[in-house]
Design an enzyme around this catalytic site. Structure first.
Site, PDB file in Angstrom:
ATOM      1  N   ILE A 107      13.966 -39.711 -51.371  1.00  0.00           N
ATOM      2  CA  ILE A 107      13.747 -39.647 -52.943  1.00  0.00           C
ATOM      3  C   ILE A 107      12.612 -40.249 -53.426  1.00  0.00           C
ATOM      4  O   ILE A 107      12.162 -41.153 -52.754  1.00  0.00           O
ATOM      5  CB  ILE A 107      15.032 -39.920 -53.644  1.00  0.00           C
ATOM      6  CG1 ILE A 107      15.175 -41.419 -53.404  1.00  0.00           C
ATOM      7  CG2 ILE A 107      16.160 -39.283 -53.441  1.00  0.00           C
ATOM      8  CD1 ILE A 107      16.216 -42.002 -54.330  1.00  0.00           C
ATOM      9  N   ASN A 147      20.412 -45.179 -47.555  1.00  0.00           N
ATOM     10  CA  ASN A 147      19.116 -45.604 -47.403  1.00  0.00           C
ATOM     11  C   ASN A 147      18.251 -45.620 -48.648  1.00  0.00           C
ATOM     12  O   ASN A 147      18.095 -44.302 -49.141  1.00  0.00           O
ATOM     13  CB  ASN A 147      18.755 -45.029 -46.263  1.00  0.00           C
ATOM     14  CG  ASN A 147      17.291 -45.820 -45.843  1.00  0.00           C
ATOM     15  OD1 ASN A 147      16.560 -46.391 -46.625  1.00  0.00           O
ATOM     16  ND2 ASN A 147      17.078 -45.569 -44.435  1.00  0.00           N
ATOM     17  N   ILE A 149      15.348 -45.358 -49.102  1.00  0.00           N
ATOM     18  CA  ILE A 149      14.023 -44.676 -48.981  1.00  0.00           C
ATOM     19  C   ILE A 149      14.381 -43.215 -48.762  1.00  0.00           C
ATOM     20  O   ILE A 149      13.718 -42.448 -48.656  1.00  0.00           O
ATOM     21  CB  ILE A 149      13.034 -45.411 -47.929  1.00  0.00           C
ATOM     22  CG1 ILE A 149      13.601 -45.108 -46.616  1.00  0.00           C
ATOM     23  CG2 ILE A 149      12.569 -46.501 -48.523  1.00  0.00           C
ATOM     24  CD1 ILE A 149      12.403 -45.603 -45.611  1.00  0.00           C
ATOM     25  N   GLU A 150      15.622 -43.155 -48.490  1.00  0.00           N
ATOM     26  CA  GLU A 150      16.116 -41.474 -47.900  1.00  0.00           C
ATOM     27  C   GLU A 150      16.586 -40.832 -49.274  1.00  0.00           C
ATOM     28  O   GLU A 150      16.203 -40.444 -50.283  1.00  0.00           O
ATOM     29  CB  GLU A 150      17.094 -41.738 -46.879  1.00  0.00           C
ATOM     30  CG  GLU A 150      16.340 -42.090 -45.540  1.00  0.00           C
ATOM     31  CD  GLU A 150      17.030 -42.181 -44.173  1.00  0.00           C
ATOM     32  OE1 GLU A 150      17.475 -40.913 -44.005  1.00  0.00           O
ATOM     33  OE2 GLU A 150      17.349 -43.101 -43.732  1.00  0.00           O
ATOM     34  N   MET A 151      17.989 -41.082 -49.337  1.00  0.00           N
ATOM     35  CA  MET A 151      18.854 -40.468 -50.429  1.00  0.00           C
ATOM     36  C   MET A 151      19.185 -41.560 -51.593  1.00  0.00           C
ATOM     37  O   MET A 151      19.339 -41.273 -52.665  1.00  0.00           O
ATOM     38  CB  MET A 151      20.202 -39.954 -49.873  1.00  0.00           C
ATOM     39  CG  MET A 151      20.020 -38.715 -49.248  1.00  0.00           C
ATOM     40  SD  MET A 151      21.289 -38.381 -48.184  1.00  0.00           S
ATOM     41  CE  MET A 151      21.487 -36.438 -48.624  1.00  0.00           C
TER      42      MET A 151
END
Lengths: 345, 807
Positions: A107, A147, A149-151
């Protein structure tokens, strides 16, 4: 009412409450037992494998309703904080089960540290993630969700969003009984992922006896793959995914590539064991024809380059172009059919 | 009488509940603790543990195979690992939920097993990766050697072929065949391998380029691989077995503990059962006893129960019987159904107030039967409380007292009749007394008058005999009247101050003549310490002493008679009263013991023949005794035949402090007469011819001027016309009696503010209430008929004197 009646009523109420609590307690016990019966139960191996590589088997013990729910969740953007990405964003089923990028983007355009592995045949991995920190697919599903930096979300948020959707609740109720729990959601996603086995690859058909299933180059490639010892690590039905191995056993991979990141330390990040520094889970090569770029850092775009590098760093040999071509043909023949998905709501 | 039923204590009620709750809690706890391990859970745990043991052994088997190149890939190993991990995951939550057993610390075991599994997994990974590397290099070394073989075959040179073959074969042996190389020999082999490789390097064999590196790798890995395999296999090889042992001992402990609780639960249940049976028995006994009591009650009492508003909820059979109603007619009705008109509203209001306040009400109630008859009951109404302390019902218990009430009524009537009879008797006595006294008065009065005239010796003698007889008759009459009065209970003492000495001397004077005639000595001894001024009924005392002393004189033929009065020492402390011992002693014939008993009973004398000898009615001593009883005393006799007699009694009289005269042997009664300046006018009101004549004679003789009236009316008329110094008023007269006349005259006097004329009553009635009536009517004095001349004179002068001083 008289005092006697009031007292009798009080006593009766207390007794009923007691009885009710007993019943509830017992029912809780029952509920827990039945919950665990839902889960997938593994078996002991009954036969020894007849060859280093065996054909892929379809997943068993999957509840179609659970798989269907999992499919919906897999494509559901609400699993991310800003509803922008879903599992399918980085594990795109139409591009080989990954995103065809060296590193994934989460994201707000945040770039991840490592190449996304393919979701295809992921059930065959002994562990999930390059460093093997997730024991099961259910565990893996939690990773990206939490996470930042992911979702960048969490189960609470996700469940809250999902609860607002009556259609989803309907769907959920077909697979599970309310309430919506993280455990059930993860199980659904994992069940869906388990169903993504690429069956009936040309190579498997050849293994099963179809002599013309693969080209001669592929046959030769298989022989070389075996003789050169690649098969020592890339073995099993998944052609990999079964053990941890250092990248650069004979020659130093990182010395040549330079710029060592945290992610490059691999399993060492998890166990702290010195001999596991730069060890990664050996990836499955079944879908390798679809999952460029290659290696944990996604640094190699061509399959032939990957083969060359592997041969040098793991075996210390320089392959002839013919060898590379044959092995490439072989690797391409490993790819099975992408399963057709039921259309979801 | 008010009493209250004990209200139930609410705390006791709740104590009971708390006790029950505690008991239930205890039972629940025991039951829960006594529950052995859930069979389903047990099976699952056993399944998982067995799976772990199985998985572990399978893993070992596969690892060995893999080491010795008997396994084509790691898939079964991984599958086994997953299997183990799965069952491990399943087991711990269940273990966590197991109820603890104090002697087994399974936290330790869990932590240990967890650690072992992690370690094993790590060692497994290590082994697998090293094994793969070994396999990899071996495969490659084999490939290289094979390529070399091919190469040299292609060369088709026989030079050094054998040598090369030898080296290659040696290398094959050393590198490829999976023999166990000890650490010591590893280095030796390494050296040898190097030697062979070096040797081969002399020849142009391109395929062996990277053989050296791989060879080194093989050597290095091979040296470690067996140790690594060992470690994997032996780490946590007792993994499942430990758990199984632990679980067995856990179950054993649980079972033991559950058994204990099971026993405790059973004991508790038995105790409760015994308690329940005991309670049940007690309750049954109580109920039985209550039923008996109720039956007994129902036999005697009329019982009804009402709700707090008074509506009947229960009646017993006796109630139905006495009220005449049936059960259906009574239940649900208000109790006022049986109300009669006997009692006022206030009566019932008081009843309700009492019981509503929670107090018991007692009372007699008249109720009405069905059909109109009545019955009386003695009722007790008890309010009963419920558990909250509010009145829940009233219980009435009654006994039928209709019979009693009737008896009461008839008793009342009888009493009224008796009282009337008694009154009639008294009236009879009074009337008779008056009727007898009047002619007696005539006889005695005339006789007195005659004796005052000149008489011949014979005439005098005869008259004295008449007088003697008249006196005797009077005495007898008085005795009879006195005795009747005493029997009727209408006799009362009339105490006033008197002089004891004078009284005694008077008695002696009376009997002196008689004693002298018989030649007896008559003496009086008075204790010097005595106070002679006392308060008492002197007339009756005189009567007693005269009777006793008179008897002594009468029955003694020779010797002496004595009246002796002694002060007894017991009253020395008490200064207001004087206790005296009176003794009348004689030297007469004495009285036999057998005769003494009857002496004081009426109509008997010691010897019936003595009546003839001595005369008398035989009432004297009986009267003496009764009189003394009235004075809180009694007469006693000390006598033996031929030893004389001693009659004695003790008397306590109050001392008259008004007068401080002590005993004086020469005291003489003084005359209270005062010389009057002019002849006094007396009005004599008397209807009887004879009595009038006597009275007038006496009065005239004493210098009074007398007028007379025949009845009260005449008296009034006369008084209105003329004033008198005194009036002598007879009581019973025709037309108007003395009381009425006196009353009317007093009214007249009041109206016209006249000086009251002294009025003296003349009456044959000597009873106290008659005197009272006289004084109430307004009379000043009192004289009883028949009267002696000097008595009349004294009374007149006293009355007129006091009147003068009052005026």
């Amino acid at each position: 009412m008289t005092q006697t009646n009031k007292s009798s009523l009080l006593l009766a109420t207390i007794l009923i409450l007691l009885a009710a609590s007993f019943v509830w307690y017992w029912w809780q016990q029952q509920a827990q037992i039945s919950q665990s019966q839902i889960l997938y139960s593994p078996q002991l191996p009954t036969e020894d494998p007849i060859a280093p590589i065996t054909p892929l088997q379809p997943a068993t013990n999957l509840d179609p309703k659970v798989v269907s729910l999992g499919q919906q969740l897999f494509f559901d953007n609400r699993l991310s904080q800003d509803n922008s990405i879903s599992c399918a964003t980085c594990h795109n089923l139409q591009t080989g089960g990954d995103d065809n990028m060296p590193k994934s983007v989460g994201i707000h355009g945040q770039v991840g540290p490592i190449n996304a592995p393919t979701v295809f045949n992921s059930a065959y991995n002994i562990r999930q993630f390059w460093d093997g920190r997730a024991q099961t697919l259910e565990e893996q599903a939690e990773g990206p969700i939490h996470n930042p930096i992911e979702m960048g979300s969490n189960w609470q948020e996700v469940i809250y969003k999902l609860k607002l959707d009556p259609q989803f609740i309907q769907q959920y109720k077909t697979a599970f009984s309310l309430p919506i729990t993280a455990e059930n959601l993860a199980f659904a996603i994992a069940s869906f992922e388990r169903s993504l086995v690429l069956l009936d690859s040309p190579f498997d058909q050849w293994l099963k006896g179809d002599a013309d299933a693969i080209s001669d180059a592929a046959k030769r490639g298989y022989e070389k793959f075996t003789n050169y010892g690649c098969i020592a690590c890339h073995q099993g039905a998944a052609v990999g995914g079964g053990l941890f191995e250092k990248i650069g056993t004979l020659n130093d991979y990182f010395a040549d590539r330079d710029n060592i990141t945290q992610a490059d330390l691999g399993r060492f990040n998890l166990t702290g064991e010195e001999d596991q520094r730069h060890e990664f889970k050996v990836p499955s090569l079944r879908a390798v024809s679809m999952t460029a770029p290659y290696f944990h850092d996604g640094s190699v775009w061509q399959l032939s380059d990957a083969i060359t590098k592997m041969a040098w760093y793991q075996l210390g040999i320089e392959l002839t172009p013919e060898d590379i071509h044959d092995i490439e043909a072989f690797l391409i023949s490993l790819a099975g059919k992408v399963p057709a998905l039921e259309p979801t709501q | 009488m008010h009493s209250k039923i004990q209200k139930p204590n609410w705390l006791n009620q709740y104590k009971h509940f708390i006790f029950i709750l505690v008991l239930l809690g205890l039972i629940a706890f025991f039951f829960q603790s006594s529950r052995n391990i859930d069979i389903q859970k047990n099976e699952r745990i056993s399944q998982h543990i067995n799976a772990l043991i199985l998985g572990n052994s399978k893993l070992t088997e596969l690892l060995l195979k893999s080491r010795y190149q008997l396994l084509n890939n790691y898939d079964p190993i991984n599958q086994t690992l997953i299997y183990i991990e799965f069952h491990y995951e399943q087991l711990w939550p269940i273990f966590d939920q197991l109820p603890p057993v104090h002697s087994i610390n399974y936290n330790q075991i869990i932590t240990e097993e967890q650690r072992l599994l992690e370690k094993k997994t790590l060692l497994l990974e290590r082994f697998l990766s090293h094994n793969a590397v070994l396999k990899n290099s071996r495969y490659y070394a084999e490939e290289l050697i094979s390529q070399t073989y091919t190469h040299i075959n292609q060369l088709q040179t026989t030079d050094n072929l054998l040598q090369i073959h030898k080296h290659l074969r040696k290398l094959e042996q050393l590198l490829i065949s999976p023999t166990k190389i000890q650490q010591q020999t590893a280095n030796a082999n390494a050296v040898e391998i190097q030697r062979h490789i070096q040797a081969l390097n002399n020849y142009p064999l391109p395929p062996l380029k990277s053989l050296e590196k791989h060879a080194q790798l093989i050597i290095d890995v091979t040296a470690e691989i067996d140790e690594q395999l060992n470690q994997v296999i032996h780490t946590g090889n007792r993994f499942g077995v430990n758990l199984r042992d632990f679980y067995s001992s856990y179950i054993a402990e649980r079972e033991k503990s559950a058994n204990i609780y099971s026993w405790l639960l059973m004991i508790l249940s038995i105790i409760l059962l015994i308690y329940a049976i005991y309670s049940f028995q007690t309750i049954r006994k109580m109920i039985f006893s209550l039923k008996n009591q109720q039956f007994a009650l129902d036999q005697h009492a009329i019982v009804s129960i009402t709700d707090p508003e008074g509506n009947i909820t229960y009646v017993n059979d006796l109630f139905l019987k006495i009220s005449g109603y049936s059960q259906q007619e009574l239940l649900g009705q208000n109790h006022r159904l049986v109300k009669s008109d006997q009692h006022s509203r206030a009566f019932f209001a008081n009843l309700w107030q009492t019981v509503k306040q929670g107090q018991v009400w007692h009372g007699e109630v008249k109720n009405k039967r069905k059909g109109g008859g009545y019955y009386w009951v003695n009722a007790t109404i008890v309010p009963m409380y419920d558990a909250t302390g509010k009145i829940s019902q009233f219980i009435s218990i009654r006994t039928d007292i209709t019979g009693q009430k009737n008896l009461e009524a008839s008793l009342k009537k009888a009493k009224i009749a008796a009282d009337a009879a008694s009154q009639a008797k008294s009236d009879f006595i009074a009337t008779m007394s008056h009727e007898i006294r009047t002619p007696m008065n005539g006889i005695m009065g005339m006789t007195e008058l005659l004796l005052d005239t000149d008489l011949s010796t014979d005439q005098r003698e005869h008259l004295e005999a008449v007088r003697y007889s008249a006196d005797a008759l009077m005495t007898i009459l008085n005795d009879i009247l006195d005795f009747s009065k005493m029997e009727a209970g209408r006799f009362e003492l009339q105490p006033h101050p008197f002089n004891l000495q004078q009284l005694c001397q008077g008695i002696l004077t009376t009997l002196t003549a008689q004693a002298q005639r018989k030649g007896l000595q008559l003496t009086l001894s008075l204790d010097q310490r005595l106070n002679i001024h006392l308060i008492g009924d002197d007339a009756r005392l005189r009567q007693i002493l005269l009777n006793l002393l008179g008897n002594a004189v009468k029955f003694t033929e020779q010797g002496h008679c004595e009246l002796k009065i002694t002060l007894t020492s017991s009253t020395a402390s008490d200064q207001t009263k004087q206790t005296m011992l009176f003794e009348v002693m004689d030297t007469g014939p004495g009285i036999q013991a057998s005769d003494q008993q009857n002496l004081f009973t009426e109509f008997s004398q010691a010897d019936s023949s003595s009546t003839r000898t001595h005369g008398g009615t035989g009432l004297g001593l009986a009267i003496c005794r009764r009189l003394l009883n009235l004075m809180q005393s009694d007469v006693a006799l000390d006598s033996e035949s031929g030893q004389g007699s001693r009659f004695y009694f003790t008397l306590t009289l109050p001392i008259n402090r008004e007068s401080n005269e002590t005993i004086d042997t020469h005291i003489k009664s003084t005359d209270n007469e005062t010389a009057l300046s002019r002849p006094q006018q007396i009005l004599l009101v008397e209807d009887n011819e004879v009595n009038r004549k006597i009275a007038m004679a006496v009065l005239k003789k004493n210098g009074y001027e007398v007028q007379h009236a025949h009845n009260g009316q005449e008296a009034l008329d006369t008084l209105k016309q003329q004033s008198f110094d005194a009036v002598l008023m007879d009581m019973q007269m025709p037309v108007m009696d003395g009381l009425e006349a006196t009353r009317l005259w007093r009214e007249f006097e009041n109206r016209y503010q006249l000086t009251p004329t002294p009025i003296i009553a003349m009456t044959a009635n000597a009873m106290l209430e008659d005197k009272q009536r006289c004084f109430e009517a307004g009379m000043n004095g009192f004289i009883s008929k028949p009267f002696k001349a000097d008595t009349l004179r004294k009374t007149l002068s006293e009355t007129m004197l006091s009147n003068e001083s009052n005026a």
